[in-house]
Write an enzyme that holds these catalytic residues in place. Structure first.
Site, PDB file in Angstrom:
ATOM      1  N   ASP A   1       0.730  -1.103  -0.033  1.00 47.84           N
ATOM      2  CA  ASP A   1      -0.105  -0.157  -0.140  1.00 47.84           C
ATOM      3  C   ASP A   1       0.727   1.261   0.113  1.00 47.84           C
ATOM      4  O   ASP A   1       0.469   2.347   0.504  1.00 47.84           O
ATOM      5  CB  ASP A   1      -0.865   0.159   1.208  1.00 47.84           C
TER       6      ASP A   1
ATOM      7  N   LYS B   1       2.794   2.152  -4.961  1.00 54.27           N
ATOM      8  CA  LYS B   1       3.620   1.860  -6.033  1.00 54.27           C
ATOM      9  C   LYS B   1       2.644   2.015  -7.421  1.00 54.27           C
ATOM     10  O   LYS B   1       3.248   2.630  -8.347  1.00 54.27           O
ATOM     11  CB  LYS B   1       3.636   0.272  -6.052  1.00 54.27           C
TER      12      LYS B   1
ATOM     13  N   ASN C   1      -5.301 -10.148  -4.040  1.00 57.99           N
ATOM     14  CA  ASN C   1      -5.289  -9.673  -2.726  1.00 57.99           C
ATOM     15  C   ASN C   1      -4.615  -8.277  -2.870  1.00 57.99           C
ATOM     16  O   ASN C   1      -4.855  -7.475  -1.939  1.00 57.99           O
ATOM     17  CB  ASN C   1      -4.145 -10.489  -1.803  1.00 57.99           C
TER      18      ASN C   1
ATOM     19  N   GLY D   1      -4.142  -4.398  -4.060  1.00 58.49           N
ATOM     20  CA  GLY D   1      -5.138  -3.301  -4.484  1.00 58.49           C
ATOM     21  C   GLY D   1      -4.423  -1.900  -4.894  1.00 58.49           C
ATOM     22  O   GLY D   1      -3.533  -1.616  -4.141  1.00 58.49           O
ATOM     23  N   HIS D   2      -4.689  -1.503  -5.931  1.00 59.76           N
ATOM     24  CA  HIS D   2      -4.034  -0.284  -6.485  1.00 59.76           C
ATOM     25  C   HIS D   2      -5.044   0.700  -7.123  1.00 59.76           C
ATOM     26  O   HIS D   2      -6.013   0.259  -7.538  1.00 59.76           O
ATOM     27  CB  HIS D   2      -3.017  -0.561  -7.736  1.00 59.76           C
TER      28      HIS D   2
ATOM     29  N   THR E   1      -6.350 -11.455   3.493  1.00 59.09           N
ATOM     30  CA  THR E   1      -7.530 -10.837   2.547  1.00 59.09           C
ATOM     31  C   THR E   1      -8.719 -11.807   2.048  1.00 59.09           C
ATOM     32  O   THR E   1      -9.452 -11.410   1.565  1.00 59.09           O
ATOM     33  CB  THR E   1      -6.996 -10.062   1.222  1.00 59.09           C
TER      34      THR E   1
ATOM     35  N   GLN F   1       2.092  -6.367  -2.942  1.00 56.63           N
ATOM     36  CA  GLN F   1       2.454  -6.343  -1.516  1.00 56.63           C
ATOM     37  C   GLN F   1       3.698  -5.697  -0.994  1.00 56.63           C
ATOM     38  O   GLN F   1       4.010  -4.592  -1.703  1.00 56.63           O
ATOM     39  CB  GLN F   1       2.357  -7.787  -1.076  1.00 56.63           C
TER      40      GLN F   1
HETATM   41  P1  IMP Z   1      -2.900 -12.633   2.070  1.00 54.47           P
HETATM   42  O1  IMP Z   1      -1.865 -12.118   0.894  1.00 54.47           O
HETATM   43  O2  IMP Z   1      -4.322 -12.403   1.465  1.00 54.47           O
HETATM   44  O3  IMP Z   1      -2.637 -14.192   2.289  1.00 54.47           O
HETATM   45  O4  IMP Z   1      -2.630 -11.940   3.254  1.00 54.47           O
HETATM   46  C1  IMP Z   1      -1.481 -12.036   4.078  1.00 54.47           C
HETATM   47  C2  IMP Z   1      -1.021 -10.574   4.689  1.00 54.47           C
HETATM   48  O5  IMP Z   1      -0.767  -9.888   3.726  1.00 54.47           O
HETATM   49  C3  IMP Z   1      -2.455 -10.254   5.499  1.00 54.47           C
HETATM   50  O6  IMP Z   1      -1.627  -9.377   6.573  1.00 54.47           O
HETATM   51  C4  IMP Z   1      -2.783  -9.011   4.588  1.00 54.47           C
HETATM   52  O7  IMP Z   1      -3.520  -8.113   5.201  1.00 54.47           O
HETATM   53  C5  IMP Z   1      -1.530  -8.702   3.668  1.00 54.47           C
HETATM   54  N1  IMP Z   1      -1.689  -8.221   2.397  1.00 54.47           N
HETATM   55  C6  IMP Z   1      -2.065  -8.984   1.232  1.00 54.47           C
HETATM   56  N2  IMP Z   1      -1.935  -8.197   0.308  1.00 54.47           N
HETATM   57  C7  IMP Z   1      -1.810  -6.818   0.553  1.00 54.47           C
HETATM   58  C8  IMP Z   1      -1.854  -5.645  -0.337  1.00 54.47           C
HETATM   59  O8  IMP Z   1      -1.816  -5.695  -1.166  1.00 54.47           O
HETATM   60  N3  IMP Z   1      -1.394  -4.688   0.704  1.00 54.47           N
HETATM   61  C9  IMP Z   1      -1.141  -4.614   2.094  1.00 54.47           C
HETATM   62  N4  IMP Z   1      -1.447  -5.850   2.612  1.00 54.47           N
HETATM   63  C10 IMP Z   1      -1.507  -6.918   1.801  1.00 54.47           C
END
Ligand code: IMP
Length: 406
Positions: free
Chosen positions: A16, A19, A41, A43-44, A123, A196
Protein backbone atom coordinates in the site's frame (compact mmCIF):
# COMPACT_ATOMS: atom_id res chain seq x y z
CA UNK A 1 15.02 6.27 -15.50
CA UNK A 2 13.03 6.79 -18.65
CA UNK A 3 15.49 5.33 -21.15
CA UNK A 4 16.27 2.31 -19.03
CA UNK A 5 14.94 -0.89 -20.63
CA UNK A 6 13.82 -2.84 -17.59
CA UNK A 7 12.82 -1.43 -14.25
CA UNK A 8 11.55 -3.32 -11.23
CA UNK A 9 9.34 -1.47 -8.74
CA UNK A 10 8.95 -2.86 -5.24
CA UNK A 11 7.34 -1.77 -1.99
CA UNK A 12 9.76 -1.51 0.93
CA UNK A 13 7.14 -1.63 3.68
CA UNK A 14 3.92 -3.62 4.26
CA UNK A 15 2.28 -2.91 0.91
CA UNK A 16 0.00 0.00 0.00
CA UNK A 17 2.91 2.39 -0.47
CA UNK A 18 1.42 3.82 -3.63
CA UNK A 19 3.49 1.78 -6.10
CA UNK A 20 0.57 1.93 -8.50
CA UNK A 21 0.92 5.67 -8.77
CA UNK A 22 4.67 5.49 -9.33
CA UNK A 23 4.23 2.77 -11.97
CA UNK A 24 1.59 4.95 -13.58
CA UNK A 25 3.93 7.97 -13.51
CA UNK A 26 6.78 6.02 -15.11
CA UNK A 27 4.39 4.01 -17.26
CA UNK A 28 4.21 6.74 -19.86
CA UNK A 29 7.67 5.68 -20.98
CA UNK A 30 7.05 1.93 -20.82
CA UNK A 31 5.87 -0.37 -23.56
CA UNK A 32 4.93 -3.29 -21.35
CA UNK A 33 3.98 -3.49 -17.66
CA UNK A 34 4.05 -6.88 -15.96
CA UNK A 35 3.10 -8.30 -12.58
CA UNK A 36 5.19 -11.11 -11.18
CA UNK A 37 3.64 -12.31 -7.89
CA UNK A 38 0.61 -12.15 -5.63
CA UNK A 39 -2.92 -12.12 -6.90
CA UNK A 40 -6.10 -10.13 -6.38
CA UNK A 41 -5.14 -9.63 -2.73
CA UNK A 42 -3.40 -6.52 -4.04
CA UNK A 43 -5.15 -3.24 -4.49
CA UNK A 44 -3.97 -0.29 -6.51
CA UNK A 45 -5.84 2.92 -6.86
CA UNK A 46 -4.80 4.98 -9.84
CA UNK A 47 -6.28 8.40 -10.49
CA UNK A 48 -5.88 9.46 -14.10
CA UNK A 49 -7.58 12.25 -16.02
CA UNK A 50 -10.03 12.75 -13.16
CA UNK A 51 -11.11 9.10 -13.16
CA UNK A 52 -10.38 6.66 -10.35
CA UNK A 53 -9.46 3.12 -11.29
CA UNK A 54 -9.31 0.35 -8.73
CA UNK A 55 -7.09 -2.50 -9.79
CA UNK A 56 -6.50 -5.80 -8.06
CA UNK A 57 -4.93 -8.18 -10.51
CA UNK A 58 -4.11 -6.20 -13.60
CA UNK A 59 -0.88 -4.18 -13.62
CA UNK A 60 -1.36 -0.44 -13.19
CA UNK A 61 -0.02 0.17 -16.71
CA UNK A 62 -3.44 -0.84 -18.00
CA UNK A 63 -4.67 2.64 -17.14
CA UNK A 64 -2.22 4.05 -19.71
CA UNK A 65 -3.48 1.65 -22.36
CA UNK A 66 -0.20 -0.28 -22.28
CA UNK A 67 0.30 -3.95 -23.03
CA UNK A 68 0.05 -5.56 -19.59
CA UNK A 69 1.12 -9.05 -18.60
CA UNK A 70 0.41 -11.37 -15.70
CA UNK A 71 3.49 -13.50 -15.08
CA UNK A 72 3.77 -17.13 -14.06
CA UNK A 73 4.51 -16.11 -10.45
CA UNK A 74 1.01 -14.65 -10.01
CA UNK A 75 -1.97 -16.67 -8.77
CA UNK A 76 -5.08 -15.94 -10.83
CA UNK A 77 -8.73 -16.29 -9.94
CA UNK A 78 -10.03 -16.64 -13.51
CA UNK A 79 -13.53 -15.34 -12.86
CA UNK A 80 -12.13 -12.33 -11.04
CA UNK A 81 -9.77 -11.61 -13.93
CA UNK A 82 -12.64 -11.70 -16.43
CA UNK A 83 -14.65 -9.37 -14.20
CA UNK A 84 -11.80 -6.90 -13.78
CA UNK A 85 -11.21 -6.79 -17.54
CA UNK A 86 -14.94 -6.26 -18.17
CA UNK A 87 -15.19 -3.49 -15.57
CA UNK A 88 -12.22 -1.57 -16.94
CA UNK A 89 -13.56 -1.91 -20.47
CA UNK A 90 -16.87 -0.54 -19.22
CA UNK A 91 -14.94 2.48 -17.86
CA UNK A 92 -13.69 3.08 -21.39
CA UNK A 93 -10.21 1.56 -21.15
CA UNK A 94 -8.60 -0.39 -23.94
CA UNK A 95 -7.45 -3.49 -22.04
CA UNK A 96 -4.59 -5.31 -23.78
CA UNK A 97 -3.62 -8.10 -21.40
CA UNK A 98 -1.68 -11.35 -21.62
CA UNK A 99 -1.79 -13.97 -18.86
CA UNK A 100 0.91 -16.60 -18.46
CA UNK A 101 -0.23 -20.12 -19.22
CA UNK A 102 2.04 -21.18 -16.36
CA UNK A 103 0.38 -19.03 -13.70
CA UNK A 104 -1.53 -20.99 -11.07
CA UNK A 105 -5.27 -20.79 -10.60
CA UNK A 106 -7.11 -19.84 -7.41
CA UNK A 107 -10.14 -22.09 -6.94
CA UNK A 108 -13.15 -21.75 -4.66
CA UNK A 109 -11.72 -24.39 -2.33
CA UNK A 110 -8.66 -22.16 -1.83
CA UNK A 111 -10.84 -19.27 -0.75
CA UNK A 112 -12.70 -21.54 1.68
CA UNK A 113 -9.42 -22.73 3.22
CA UNK A 114 -7.84 -19.26 3.58
CA UNK A 115 -7.01 -18.29 7.18
CA UNK A 116 -10.25 -19.67 8.64
CA UNK A 117 -9.51 -18.44 12.17
CA UNK A 118 -8.26 -15.04 11.08
CA UNK A 119 -4.86 -15.52 12.72
CA UNK A 120 -2.89 -13.87 9.93
CA UNK A 121 -5.63 -11.48 8.92
CA UNK A 122 -5.32 -12.34 5.23
CA UNK A 123 -7.42 -10.78 2.51
CA UNK A 124 -9.25 -14.13 2.20
CA UNK A 125 -8.76 -14.32 -1.51
CA UNK A 126 -7.38 -17.87 -1.43
CA UNK A 127 -3.81 -16.70 -2.07
CA UNK A 128 -2.02 -18.88 0.52
CA UNK A 129 -3.87 -22.12 -0.26
CA UNK A 130 -3.33 -21.62 -4.02
CA UNK A 131 0.42 -21.18 -3.51
CA UNK A 132 0.41 -24.19 -1.14
CA UNK A 133 -1.09 -26.36 -3.87
CA UNK A 134 1.41 -24.96 -6.37
CA UNK A 135 4.35 -25.87 -4.15
CA UNK A 136 2.98 -29.26 -3.16
CA UNK A 137 2.44 -29.92 -6.89
CA UNK A 138 -1.31 -30.32 -6.77
CA UNK A 139 -2.03 -26.98 -8.43
CA UNK A 140 -4.03 -26.17 -11.51
CA UNK A 141 -2.40 -23.86 -14.05
CA UNK A 142 -4.02 -21.42 -16.44
CA UNK A 143 -3.33 -23.72 -19.39
CA UNK A 144 -5.18 -26.51 -17.54
CA UNK A 145 -8.37 -24.47 -17.65
CA UNK A 146 -8.84 -25.92 -21.12
CA UNK A 147 -8.20 -29.50 -19.97
CA UNK A 148 -11.46 -31.17 -19.02
CA UNK A 149 -9.74 -34.13 -17.35
CA UNK A 150 -7.58 -31.92 -15.17
CA UNK A 151 -10.59 -29.81 -14.21
CA UNK A 152 -12.70 -32.79 -13.26
CA UNK A 153 -9.87 -34.12 -11.10
CA UNK A 154 -8.83 -30.90 -9.39
CA UNK A 155 -12.06 -28.93 -9.17
CA UNK A 156 -14.65 -31.66 -8.80
CA UNK A 157 -18.20 -30.32 -8.66
CA UNK A 158 -18.60 -27.12 -10.61
CA UNK A 159 -15.64 -27.77 -12.95
CA UNK A 160 -17.75 -26.69 -15.94
CA UNK A 161 -17.70 -23.06 -14.84
CA UNK A 162 -13.89 -23.12 -14.87
CA UNK A 163 -13.84 -24.59 -18.38
CA UNK A 164 -16.14 -21.76 -19.42
CA UNK A 165 -13.84 -19.21 -17.79
CA UNK A 166 -10.87 -20.90 -19.50
CA UNK A 167 -12.49 -20.49 -22.90
CA UNK A 168 -13.34 -16.88 -22.16
CA UNK A 169 -9.75 -16.21 -21.07
CA UNK A 170 -8.02 -18.19 -23.81
CA UNK A 171 -7.62 -15.21 -26.16
CA UNK A 172 -5.45 -13.65 -23.44
CA UNK A 173 -3.18 -16.66 -22.89
CA UNK A 174 0.47 -15.71 -23.39
CA UNK A 175 4.02 -16.98 -23.14
CA UNK A 176 5.13 -14.15 -20.87
CA UNK A 177 8.79 -15.16 -20.76
CA UNK A 178 9.07 -15.25 -24.54
CA UNK A 179 7.15 -12.02 -24.94
CA UNK A 180 9.25 -10.11 -22.39
CA UNK A 181 12.56 -11.36 -23.73
CA UNK A 182 11.49 -10.45 -27.27
CA UNK A 183 10.37 -7.02 -26.08
CA UNK A 184 13.73 -6.40 -24.41
CA UNK A 185 15.60 -7.68 -27.47
CA UNK A 186 13.65 -5.17 -29.54
CA UNK A 187 14.72 -2.32 -27.24
CA UNK A 188 11.34 -1.86 -25.62
CA UNK A 189 10.88 -0.55 -22.09
CA UNK A 190 9.48 -3.01 -19.55
CA UNK A 191 8.22 -2.19 -16.05
CA UNK A 192 8.00 -5.05 -13.59
CA UNK A 193 5.48 -4.15 -10.93
CA UNK A 194 5.63 -5.78 -7.49
CA UNK A 195 2.62 -6.27 -5.23
CA UNK A 196 2.38 -6.32 -1.41
CA UNK A 197 5.71 -5.35 0.19
CA UNK A 198 9.11 -6.52 1.35
CA UNK A 199 7.97 -6.98 4.95
CA UNK A 200 5.14 -9.23 3.73
CA UNK A 201 7.55 -11.38 1.68
CA UNK A 202 7.30 -15.09 2.52
CA UNK A 203 11.07 -15.28 3.14
CA UNK A 204 12.13 -11.79 4.12
CA UNK A 205 9.00 -10.52 5.86
CA UNK A 206 7.67 -10.87 9.40
CA UNK A 207 6.89 -14.58 9.06
CA UNK A 208 4.27 -15.98 9.62
CA UNK A 209 2.47 -12.63 9.31
CA UNK A 210 3.24 -12.41 5.62
CA UNK A 211 1.74 -13.22 2.26
CA UNK A 212 2.57 -16.47 0.47
CA UNK A 213 4.82 -15.15 -2.30
CA UNK A 214 8.15 -13.40 -2.65
CA UNK A 215 7.40 -9.70 -3.06
CA UNK A 216 11.05 -8.72 -3.42
CA UNK A 217 12.99 -7.79 -6.55
CA UNK A 218 14.35 -11.29 -7.21
CA UNK A 219 10.81 -12.51 -7.81
CA UNK A 220 10.57 -10.21 -10.83
CA UNK A 221 12.78 -12.72 -12.66
CA UNK A 222 11.40 -16.00 -11.33
CA UNK A 223 7.84 -14.73 -11.63
CA UNK A 224 8.12 -13.82 -15.31
CA UNK A 225 10.92 -15.81 -16.88
CA UNK A 226 13.58 -13.19 -17.50
CA UNK A 227 17.18 -13.43 -16.37
CA UNK A 228 18.48 -11.38 -13.43
CA UNK A 229 20.98 -10.07 -15.98
CA UNK A 230 18.12 -8.35 -17.78
CA UNK A 231 17.07 -6.18 -14.85
CA UNK A 232 18.60 -2.74 -15.26
CA UNK A 233 17.20 -0.77 -12.39
CA UNK A 234 15.28 -1.33 -9.16
CA UNK A 235 13.15 1.38 -7.63
CA UNK A 236 11.91 1.09 -4.04
CA UNK A 237 8.71 2.79 -2.92
CA UNK A 238 7.91 3.76 0.66
CA UNK A 239 5.31 5.98 2.23
CA UNK A 240 6.43 8.98 4.28
CA UNK A 241 4.99 7.04 7.25
CA UNK A 242 4.14 3.36 7.77
CA UNK A 243 0.90 1.42 7.49
CA UNK A 244 0.05 -2.22 7.96
CA UNK A 245 -3.18 -4.10 7.36
CA UNK A 246 -3.66 -7.48 9.00
CA UNK A 247 -1.87 -8.94 12.01
CA UNK A 248 1.81 -8.88 12.91
CA UNK A 249 4.39 -6.76 14.70
CA UNK A 250 4.61 -3.04 13.95
CA UNK A 251 7.05 -1.23 16.27
CA UNK A 252 6.23 2.35 15.21
CA UNK A 253 2.45 1.90 15.33
CA UNK A 254 0.53 4.91 16.66
CA UNK A 255 -2.55 4.20 18.68
CA UNK A 256 -3.25 7.86 19.43
CA UNK A 257 -4.81 10.82 17.67
CA UNK A 258 -1.86 11.19 15.31
CA UNK A 259 -2.41 7.65 13.99
CA UNK A 260 -6.09 8.50 13.59
CA UNK A 261 -5.25 11.73 11.76
CA UNK A 262 -2.94 9.91 9.34
CA UNK A 263 -5.60 7.25 8.70
CA UNK A 264 -8.28 9.84 7.95
CA UNK A 265 -6.13 12.20 5.87
CA UNK A 266 -4.37 9.37 4.06
CA UNK A 267 -7.59 7.38 3.44
CA UNK A 268 -5.80 4.43 4.96
CA UNK A 269 -8.44 1.80 4.43
CA UNK A 270 -7.71 -1.38 2.46
CA UNK A 271 -8.47 -1.21 -1.27
CA UNK A 272 -9.31 -4.91 -1.29
CA UNK A 273 -11.00 -5.48 2.06
CA UNK A 274 -11.93 -1.97 3.28
CA UNK A 275 -10.24 -2.72 6.63
CA UNK A 276 -8.76 0.30 8.47
CA UNK A 277 -4.98 0.22 8.11
CA UNK A 278 -2.79 0.48 11.19
CA UNK A 279 -0.71 3.68 10.96
CA UNK A 280 2.64 4.69 12.43
CA UNK A 281 5.86 6.63 12.00
CA UNK A 282 8.39 5.99 9.23
CA UNK A 283 10.69 3.14 10.23
CA UNK A 284 14.19 3.56 8.80
CA UNK A 285 15.31 0.24 10.29
CA UNK A 286 12.75 -1.55 8.14
CA UNK A 287 13.34 0.50 5.03
CA UNK A 288 17.11 0.05 5.31
CA UNK A 289 16.61 -3.69 5.57
CA UNK A 290 14.35 -3.63 2.52
CA UNK A 291 16.81 -1.45 0.62
CA UNK A 292 19.43 -4.13 1.09
CA UNK A 293 17.22 -7.15 0.35
CA UNK A 294 16.02 -5.57 -2.90
CA UNK A 295 19.25 -3.79 -3.82
CA UNK A 296 17.35 -0.67 -4.82
CA UNK A 297 19.02 2.04 -6.87
CA UNK A 298 16.66 4.78 -5.83
CA UNK A 299 13.71 5.46 -3.56
CA UNK A 300 10.35 7.10 -4.20
CA UNK A 301 8.60 8.55 -1.14
CA UNK A 302 4.83 8.79 -1.39
CA UNK A 303 2.05 10.63 0.46
CA UNK A 304 4.26 13.28 2.01
CA UNK A 305 1.33 15.72 1.99
CA UNK A 306 -0.54 13.56 4.52
CA UNK A 307 1.92 14.66 7.23
CA UNK A 308 0.90 18.34 7.05
CA UNK A 309 0.47 19.92 10.46
CA UNK A 310 2.13 17.12 12.45
CA UNK A 311 5.03 18.49 14.49
CA UNK A 312 7.44 17.01 15.38
CA UNK A 313 7.71 14.13 12.90
CA UNK A 314 9.35 11.07 14.35
CA UNK A 315 11.46 8.55 12.45
CA UNK A 316 12.58 5.25 13.96
CA UNK A 317 16.35 4.90 13.59
CA UNK A 318 16.99 1.83 15.77
CA UNK A 319 15.15 -0.57 18.07
CA UNK A 320 15.53 -0.88 21.81
CA UNK A 321 15.15 -4.54 22.78
CA UNK A 322 15.26 -4.99 26.56
CA UNK A 323 17.83 -2.22 26.84
CA UNK A 324 19.92 -3.40 23.91
CA UNK A 325 20.12 -1.21 20.82
CA UNK A 326 19.39 -3.09 17.59
CA UNK A 327 20.28 -1.40 14.33
CA UNK A 328 19.36 -4.43 12.19
CA UNK A 329 15.89 -5.77 11.51
CA UNK A 330 15.43 -8.95 13.61
CA UNK A 331 14.38 -12.26 12.05
CA UNK A 332 12.27 -13.28 15.06
CA UNK A 333 8.77 -11.82 15.28
CA UNK A 334 8.91 -12.43 19.03
CA UNK A 335 11.93 -10.13 19.28
CA UNK A 336 10.30 -7.61 16.97
CA UNK A 337 7.16 -7.59 19.10
CA UNK A 338 9.27 -6.54 22.10
CA UNK A 339 11.22 -3.86 20.26
CA UNK A 340 10.64 -0.22 21.22
CA UNK A 341 11.47 2.32 18.56
CA UNK A 342 14.33 4.76 19.09
CA UNK A 343 13.30 7.99 17.39
CA UNK A 344 14.94 10.99 15.79
CA UNK A 345 12.59 13.95 15.61
CA UNK A 346 12.27 16.40 12.75
CA UNK A 347 10.37 19.65 12.41
CA UNK A 348 6.99 19.34 10.71
CA UNK A 349 5.47 21.88 8.34
CA UNK A 350 2.16 23.71 8.43
CA UNK A 351 -0.93 22.87 6.36
CA UNK A 352 0.10 23.40 2.76
CA UNK A 353 -1.80 23.95 -0.46
CA UNK A 354 0.00 21.21 -2.36
CA UNK A 355 -1.92 21.89 -5.55
CA UNK A 356 0.34 24.93 -5.96
CA UNK A 357 3.53 22.96 -5.46
CA UNK A 358 5.07 22.00 -8.78
CA UNK A 359 8.77 21.77 -7.98
CA UNK A 360 11.09 20.58 -5.25
CA UNK A 361 12.11 24.17 -4.53
CA UNK A 362 8.53 25.24 -3.88
CA UNK A 363 7.97 22.58 -1.22
CA UNK A 364 8.00 23.77 2.42
CA UNK A 365 11.57 23.89 3.68
CA UNK A 366 10.83 21.43 6.52
CA UNK A 367 9.31 18.96 4.04
CA UNK A 368 12.48 19.07 1.93
CA UNK A 369 14.53 18.61 5.05
CA UNK A 370 12.43 15.60 6.11
CA UNK A 371 12.95 13.96 2.70
CA UNK A 372 16.70 14.69 2.81
CA UNK A 373 16.90 13.12 6.26
CA UNK A 374 15.01 10.01 5.09
CA UNK A 375 17.56 9.66 2.30
CA UNK A 376 20.42 9.98 4.77
CA UNK A 377 18.90 7.46 7.18
CA UNK A 378 18.08 4.94 4.42
CA UNK A 379 21.39 5.34 2.57
CA UNK A 380 19.80 5.77 -0.83
CA UNK A 381 18.95 8.71 -3.07
CA UNK A 382 15.30 9.73 -3.11
CA UNK A 383 14.33 10.66 -6.66
CA UNK A 384 10.58 11.15 -6.49
CA UNK A 385 8.17 12.48 -3.89
CA UNK A 386 4.40 12.03 -4.03
CA UNK A 387 2.42 15.03 -2.80
CA UNK A 388 -1.12 14.13 -3.83
CA UNK A 389 -3.20 11.45 -5.51
CA UNK A 390 -3.11 12.59 -9.11
CA UNK A 391 -0.60 11.62 -11.74
CA UNK A 392 0.91 15.11 -11.90
CA UNK A 393 1.50 15.33 -8.16
CA UNK A 394 4.86 13.58 -8.23
CA UNK A 395 7.87 15.84 -7.74
CA UNK A 396 11.28 14.90 -9.18
CA UNK A 397 13.97 15.56 -6.65
CA UNK A 398 17.11 17.31 -7.90
CA UNK A 399 19.98 15.01 -7.06
CA UNK A 400 22.17 17.85 -5.85
CA UNK A 401 19.86 18.12 -2.84
CA UNK A 402 20.28 14.42 -2.16
CA UNK A 403 24.05 14.63 -2.37
CA UNK A 404 24.09 17.48 0.11
CA UNK A 405 21.96 15.42 2.49
CA UNK A 406 24.15 12.38 2.30
P1 IMP B 1 -2.86 -12.72 1.92
O1 IMP B 1 -1.91 -12.14 0.93
O2 IMP B 1 -4.30 -12.47 1.56
O3 IMP B 1 -2.56 -14.16 2.22
O4 IMP B 1 -2.65 -11.94 3.31
C1 IMP B 1 -1.44 -12.06 4.06
C2 IMP B 1 -1.07 -10.72 4.69
O5 IMP B 1 -0.71 -9.82 3.66
C3 IMP B 1 -2.21 -10.05 5.45
O6 IMP B 1 -1.63 -9.32 6.54
C4 IMP B 1 -2.78 -9.07 4.43
O7 IMP B 1 -3.42 -7.98 5.05
C5 IMP B 1 -1.52 -8.64 3.73
N1 IMP B 1 -1.72 -8.18 2.35
C6 IMP B 1 -2.01 -8.93 1.27
N2 IMP B 1 -2.09 -8.17 0.17
C7 IMP B 1 -1.86 -6.92 0.56
C8 IMP B 1 -1.76 -5.67 -0.14
O8 IMP B 1 -1.90 -5.57 -1.35
N3 IMP B 1 -1.50 -4.59 0.63
C9 IMP B 1 -1.28 -4.69 1.98
N4 IMP B 1 -1.35 -5.81 2.65
C10 IMP B 1 -1.63 -6.92 1.96
Amino acid sequence: VFRIPSVVIVDLQFGDSGKGKIVDYLGDHADVVVRFQGGHNAGHTVVADGKTFKLHLLPSGVVRGKRVLIGNGVVVEPKHLLKEIAELRAQGLNVDVGVSERAHVILEKHVAADDPHGKIGTTRRGIGPAYSDKHSRHGLRIIDLLDEGALREKVGNGWESYLEAGHALSPFFADVSAELNDALDAGKVVLLEGAQGTLLDIDHGTYPFVTSSNCTAGAACTGTGISPKRVDRIIGVAKAYTTRVGSGPFPTELSDGIGEKIRERGHEFGTTTGRPRRCGWFDAVQVNYSRRVNGIDELAITKLDILDGIDPLRVCVAYDWHGKRLAAFPSSVKVLEDCKPVFEDFAGWPETDWSRVKTWESMPQQARHYVEELSRLCHVPITMVGIGPSREQTISVPQAAMLRAR
